[in-house]
Design an enzyme around this catalytic site. Structure first.
Site, PDB file in Angstrom:
ATOM      1  N   HIS A  17      49.593 -70.269 -20.227  1.00 32.60           N
ATOM      2  CA  HIS A  17      48.742 -70.260 -21.427  1.00 32.60           C
ATOM      3  C   HIS A  17      48.409 -68.817 -21.829  1.00 32.60           C
ATOM      4  O   HIS A  17      48.464 -68.456 -23.005  1.00 32.60           O
ATOM      5  CB  HIS A  17      47.413 -70.982 -21.153  1.00 32.60           C
ATOM      6  CG  HIS A  17      47.516 -72.451 -20.920  1.00 32.60           C
ATOM      7  ND1 HIS A  17      46.894 -73.084 -19.875  1.00 32.60           N
ATOM      8  CD2 HIS A  17      48.154 -73.437 -21.610  1.00 32.60           C
ATOM      9  CE1 HIS A  17      47.132 -74.384 -19.926  1.00 32.60           C
ATOM     10  NE2 HIS A  17      47.905 -74.625 -20.970  1.00 32.60           N
ATOM     11  N   LYS A  41      40.861 -85.369 -19.281  1.00 35.75           N
ATOM     12  CA  LYS A  41      41.250 -86.559 -18.542  1.00 35.75           C
ATOM     13  C   LYS A  41      39.975 -87.175 -17.977  1.00 35.75           C
ATOM     14  O   LYS A  41      38.905 -86.585 -18.050  1.00 35.75           O
ATOM     15  CB  LYS A  41      42.231 -86.180 -17.420  1.00 35.75           C
ATOM     16  CG  LYS A  41      43.281 -85.164 -17.804  1.00 35.75           C
ATOM     17  CD  LYS A  41      44.250 -85.669 -18.861  1.00 35.75           C
ATOM     18  CE  LYS A  41      45.330 -84.676 -19.222  1.00 35.75           C
ATOM     19  NZ  LYS A  41      44.999 -83.688 -20.230  1.00 35.75           N
ATOM     20  N   ARG A  91      57.784 -75.365 -22.841  1.00 34.62           N
ATOM     21  CA  ARG A  91      58.467 -74.957 -21.605  1.00 34.62           C
ATOM     22  C   ARG A  91      59.850 -75.573 -21.481  1.00 34.62           C
ATOM     23  O   ARG A  91      60.708 -75.041 -20.785  1.00 34.62           O
ATOM     24  CB  ARG A  91      57.634 -75.415 -20.389  1.00 34.62           C
ATOM     25  CG  ARG A  91      56.334 -74.678 -20.218  1.00 34.62           C
ATOM     26  CD  ARG A  91      55.408 -75.437 -19.296  1.00 34.62           C
ATOM     27  NE  ARG A  91      55.091 -76.738 -19.876  1.00 34.62           N
ATOM     28  CZ  ARG A  91      54.216 -77.592 -19.364  1.00 34.62           C
ATOM     29  NH1 ARG A  91      53.591 -77.306 -18.238  1.00 34.62           N
ATOM     30  NH2 ARG A  91      53.973 -78.742 -19.969  1.00 34.62           N
ATOM     31  N   SER A 129      48.777 -77.128 -15.970  1.00 33.67           N
ATOM     32  CA  SER A 129      47.390 -77.299 -15.485  1.00 33.67           C
ATOM     33  C   SER A 129      47.315 -78.473 -14.514  1.00 33.67           C
ATOM     34  O   SER A 129      46.577 -78.422 -13.520  1.00 33.67           O
ATOM     35  CB  SER A 129      46.441 -77.556 -16.663  1.00 33.67           C
ATOM     36  OG  SER A 129      46.383 -76.444 -17.506  1.00 33.67           O
TER      37      SER A 129
END
Ligand code: PNS
Length: 160
Positions: A17, A41, A91, A129
């Site tokens: 990031h 989440k 990515r 992450s």
């Protein structure tokens, strides 16, 4: 002024990031990093205020970056800020597919909202992450994946 929004959950911010933020900051007059708090989440590792603080510490040396949080739709944030450029990092092809879909959704909500995709630097393509949270729960050293303030906070939690 050319302003871009770089949104995400950032639970926590990773070196991938941070690389995108630095590169976006070199392309635009200002980058607004937007911590999407409703995207967390069910069991986020870091509360929104902690994520904000860790990002602010991580970008302290980049003058044209600001960090904010938002609990609604990303397109509404862009509209409120008068910004029409989103930056996302990709990515791999899975990221690309989902970001193209998201770009169309966001442009559907706010016509004219463009998404600029920056390809992740090769050294940052193999982690996320989610992976950081999982490895951190098992006490793995995290310095190669996250900015120093995040690594320090993870170490502090490990010791307590
Ligand atoms: O990097 P992330 O955490 O997967 O990205 C989250 C975010 C908000 C940038 C992405 O889901 C997105 O672009 N969403 C657009 C739809 C939206 O505004 N959702 C808001 C609640 S999550």
């Amino acid at each position: 002024m050319n302003i871009a929004v770089y949104p995400g959950s950032f639970d926590p911010i990773t070196l991938g990031h941070l690389d995108i933020i630095r590169r976006a900051a070199a392309c635009f007059d200002k980058v607004l990093v937007c911590v999407m708090v409703n995207c967390e989440k069910s069991h986020p590792m870091f509360a929104p205020q902690e994520r904000l603080a860790l990002i602010r510490q991580s970008v302290a040396d980049i003058p044209n970056v600001e960090v904010e949080q938002w609990s609604g739709l990303l397109a509404d944030y862009a509209r409120e800020k008068g910004v029409h450029i989103l930056v996302k990092g990709v990515r791999n092809t899975a990221d690309f597919d989902s970001e193209v879909q998201m770009a169309r959704i966001n442009a559907g909500i706010m016509p004219g909202l463009e998404t600029v995709l920056l390809s992740a630097s090769p050294q940052y393509t193999h982690f996320s992450s989610t992976m950081v949270r999982e490895m951190a729960r098992y006490g793995q050293p995290m310095e190669q994946y996250v900015p120093a303030p995040v690594a320090a906070e993870l170490n502090r939690r490990k010791e307590n």
